[in-house]
Structures are given as C-alpha cells and as structure tokens.
Write an enzyme that holds these catalytic residues in place. Structure first.
Site, short mmCIF file in Angstrom:
data_model
loop_
_atom_site.label_atom_id
_atom_site.label_comp_id
_atom_site.label_asym_id
_atom_site.label_seq_id
_atom_site.Cartn_x
_atom_site.Cartn_y
_atom_site.Cartn_z
N GLN A 1 -192.40 -12.29 -66.98
CA GLN A 1 -190.96 -12.07 -66.95
C GLN A 1 -190.57 -10.96 -67.92
O GLN A 1 -190.97 -10.97 -69.09
CB GLN A 1 -190.22 -13.37 -67.33
CG GLN A 1 -188.71 -13.28 -67.22
CD GLN A 1 -188.19 -13.22 -65.77
OE1 GLN A 1 -188.92 -13.45 -64.83
NE2 GLN A 1 -186.92 -12.88 -65.64
N ASP B 1 -195.02 -9.62 -58.43
CA ASP B 1 -193.90 -8.66 -58.44
C ASP B 1 -194.16 -7.50 -57.51
O ASP B 1 -193.25 -6.78 -57.12
CB ASP B 1 -193.75 -8.07 -59.86
CG ASP B 1 -192.83 -8.90 -60.73
OD1 ASP B 1 -193.05 -8.91 -61.95
OD2 ASP B 1 -191.88 -9.53 -60.20
N LYS C 1 -186.77 -19.40 -60.23
CA LYS C 1 -187.99 -19.12 -59.43
C LYS C 1 -188.78 -20.40 -59.19
O LYS C 1 -189.33 -20.62 -58.12
CB LYS C 1 -188.84 -18.06 -60.15
CG LYS C 1 -188.19 -16.67 -60.05
CD LYS C 1 -188.75 -15.65 -61.01
CE LYS C 1 -187.93 -14.37 -60.90
NZ LYS C 1 -188.18 -13.41 -61.98
N1 LIG Z 1 -191.35 -9.70 -63.91
C1 LIG Z 1 -190.05 -9.76 -63.52
N2 LIG Z 1 -189.75 -9.81 -62.21
C2 LIG Z 1 -188.45 -9.88 -61.78
O1 LIG Z 1 -188.20 -9.93 -60.56
C3 LIG Z 1 -187.41 -9.91 -62.75
C4 LIG Z 1 -187.77 -9.85 -64.10
N3 LIG Z 1 -189.09 -9.78 -64.47
N4 LIG Z 1 -186.83 -9.84 -65.06
C5 LIG Z 1 -185.44 -10.03 -64.73
C6 LIG Z 1 -185.11 -9.51 -63.37
C7 LIG Z 1 -183.80 -10.02 -62.82
N5 LIG Z 1 -184.16 -10.54 -61.52
C8 LIG Z 1 -183.21 -11.13 -60.67
C9 LIG Z 1 -183.58 -11.78 -59.53
C10 LIG Z 1 -182.64 -12.40 -58.73
C11 LIG Z 1 -181.31 -12.39 -59.09
C12 LIG Z 1 -180.32 -13.12 -58.27
O2 LIG Z 1 -180.68 -13.87 -57.37
N6 LIG Z 1 -179.02 -12.97 -58.58
C13 LIG Z 1 -177.97 -13.68 -57.91
C14 LIG Z 1 -176.77 -13.82 -58.84
C15 LIG Z 1 -177.09 -14.62 -60.04
C16 LIG Z 1 -175.86 -14.67 -60.94
O3 LIG Z 1 -174.81 -15.09 -60.43
O4 LIG Z 1 -175.99 -14.26 -62.09
C17 LIG Z 1 -177.49 -12.90 -56.68
O5 LIG Z 1 -177.65 -11.66 -56.71
O6 LIG Z 1 -176.95 -13.55 -55.79
C18 LIG Z 1 -180.92 -11.72 -60.23
C19 LIG Z 1 -181.87 -11.07 -61.01
C20 LIG Z 1 -185.49 -10.51 -61.34
N7 LIG Z 1 -186.09 -9.99 -62.40
#
Ligand SMILES: Nc1nc(=O)c2c([nH]1)NC[C@@H]1CN(c3ccc(C(=O)N[C@@H](CCC(=O)O)C(=O)O)cc3)C=[N+]21
Length: 296
Positions: free
Chosen positions: A97, A120, A53
C-alpha cells in the site's frame, strides 16, 4: 443534453459476480486465490483503503493475507516481508500500500515484488511487457485503474476504435500506463497525454472524443473545454474538507456542468474508483488461473 452515467459501482459489482464464479472454479481445483496487503504505518486513509480491499476479497471468496507493519520498520525488515509473500503459495497476488514512509526506498521495495504476484500491475517488468505487447494475448497483471477505465467504457457499449482520447496527468498509476493499453491493436484508440507542462490544455481537450482526467485538480474539466458529446472520465483523487459536514470527501477533476455537454460521464465517487478495486481482485484471480495452467 444530459450525460448518461458510466456507473462504476454497478459495473464493479458485475465484475465481482463474474470473479466469484471463477474463484469457485479455482476452489474446485483445490486453489484458493489469496490477496496479500502490506500496510506500513497507521495512516487512516491507507487503513480505510486496505480494509476495503479485504472486504472486496471476502465478497468474491478470495482469501486475505494481511501484513500491517509499524511505520518504524527498516528497509531490510520490509524487504523480508515482501520476500515472505513472494514465497507464500497461499498468496497469489499482493500489494504494498502506497505511500510508504519517507525513510523507505519505495522503488526498491516495489521491484522486489514477484512480477507474477504484482496485483497492482505496476511492476517495471509488467509495465515493460505491456509496452512491448501490441496485440498478443495479455498474460501479465495489468495496471488496475487504466484497465478499469477501459472496462467501464466498454461495458457501457462505447467503442474506442479510432477515438481520440486525451489523458490529463502523467502519473504512473494512470497517465503513463493507460496509453499502452489504449493503443493496443485490439483497442486502436489515438492518445494524447497532457500534463502540467502542456501548453493550452483546453485546445487539446476540445479535440477529445474521450477525456480521462487524472490530474488531481478539482474542477479542471468544465463545460467550456469539453467537445459536445464527449465521454468524460473523472479519475481525480483529490480530497477536500466539506464545509457543511466538516468531513473529508473526494473533489473530482470534472466540474458538474460537464454533464450538460458530455454524452457519458463517470461520477466521482462511484466511477473509476470501484473499478480500480474490482480489477485488483481480477489480477489476483488471473494470477491464480495462470499458476494453475502451468501447475503439473
Ligand atoms: N499499492 C497501492 N495500490 C493502490 O491501488 C492504491 C494505493 N497503493 N494507495 C492508495 C490508492 C488509492 N486507491 C483508491 C482505490 C479506490 C478508491 C475508491 O473506490 N474510491 C471511491 C470513493 C471513496 C471515498 O468516498 O472516499 C470511489 O471512487 O467511488 C479510492 C482510492 C488505490 N490506491
């Protein structure tokens, strides 16, 4: 038929390019948007997401305010850090987070965040305002993944008007919020929310023009339960250890054979994930723009 790709990476880059121009305009008015992150503990996954981020922020010119805290932090100490970011004018939006350690009352922490700085878009006040706002312009932060799903579909020229959208999964970050966005008058879709209590899930899926799967169950959606020509979005965040590499990787809800019957499919990774991150940045920029509008 081979499905066309809803390219989340390319679309997220488009959005970040637009946000860069909006940040430049804010800077011309003396306002530098800032994203705050509160990270408690040293979970490698959370550290990876938070680092991503802040990399995204640097890309568009948003300032970073990091608060990395020990897993042993008390409820009162954590509440004090949330209040500090609420009062910090350089922070125009922040996230706590998730997940937080089990000894912390997560709901109490999340409700302490100033709704105007809720990057968020999941604060009860903002979700409540979204539920109550059927057609007026939106002036509050929006949940990033639901908004990312809709932006990804729209920016590929797909019209949701009158479409039947079947959502799988009733979690707060997607399932419980996305229906409020999809049934707004300016989207006008029809939504079925399915979940682990749904009887005959396949019967619902086969009726869907659009499937949004956020169940976290690998290969839940297959060519057998998708209507030919449907648009399928994979929001599953399950991870497995890849037997070949021994490394953790995403295991999406959507099986590979769905590409043979769907008209569009969002890859995972590379689909809704990057959109979630881009829309987080957009919430921070929009909060700064709204603050400027009301600033004397
Ligand atoms: N307050 C809070 N807000 C969140 O938004 C939040 C959180 N806590 N805790 C954890 C989760 C998880 N999350 C992700 C965001 C982007 C990808 C992302 O970009 N993933 C890549 C893949 C990454 C990989 O290869 O592992 C994709 O989908 O292309 C994944 C997971 C936001 N979260």
């Amino acid at each position: 038929m081979t499905a066309q790709i809803l390219d989340g990476k390319a679309t997220a880059s488009e959005i970040k390019a637009e946000l860069t121009l909006r940040v430049d305009r804010l800077r011309e008015h003396g306002v530098v948007p800032g994203l705050g992150t509160i990270l408690v503990g040293d979970d490698p996954g959370s550290q990876w997401y938070v680092a991503g981020k802040h990399r995204d922020c640097a890309e568009v010119g948003i300032a970073s305010i990091r608060r990395d805290l020990p897993a042993t932090i008390s409820q009162a100490e954590l509440e004090a850090v949330v209040e500090e970011l609420n009062d910090d004018p350089s922070c125009t939006g922040f996230i706590v987070q998730l997940p937080l350690p089990p000894h912390i009352d997560t709901d109490a922490i999340l409700e302490l965040v100033d709704p105007a700085k809720d990057a968020d878009g999941l604060h009860p006040t903002n979700l409540g305002r979204l539920v109550l706002n059927l057609s007026r312009p939106i002036t509050t932060p929006l949940p990033c993944t639901p908004r990312g799903v809709i932006e990804l579909i729209r920016r590929h020229g797909i019209d949701l008007e009158g479409k039947h959208v079947v959502v799988i999964g009733r979690g707060v970050t997607v399932g419980r919020a996305i229906g409020s966005l999809l049934t707004r008058r300016d989207v006008n879709a029809t939504v079925t929310l399915t979940h682990t209590g749904t009887v005959d899930l396949d019967a619902h899926l086969r009726l869907a023009d659009v499937i949004v799967s956020a169940a976290g169950v690998p290969d839940l959606v297959t060519a057998d339960n998708v209507k030919p020509g449907a648009v399928v979005l994979d929001v599953g965040v399950s991870r497995v250890i890849d037997p070949d590499t021994g490394k953790s990787r995403v295991a999406g809800d959507v099986a590979a054979d769905v590409a043979e019957v769907a008209s569009w499919i969002s890859p995972n990774p590379g689909g809704v994930g990057p959109m979630t991150r881009a829309l987080l940045l957009q919430n921070v920029v929009e909060s700064a723009e709204r603050a400027l509008e009301v600033a004397p």
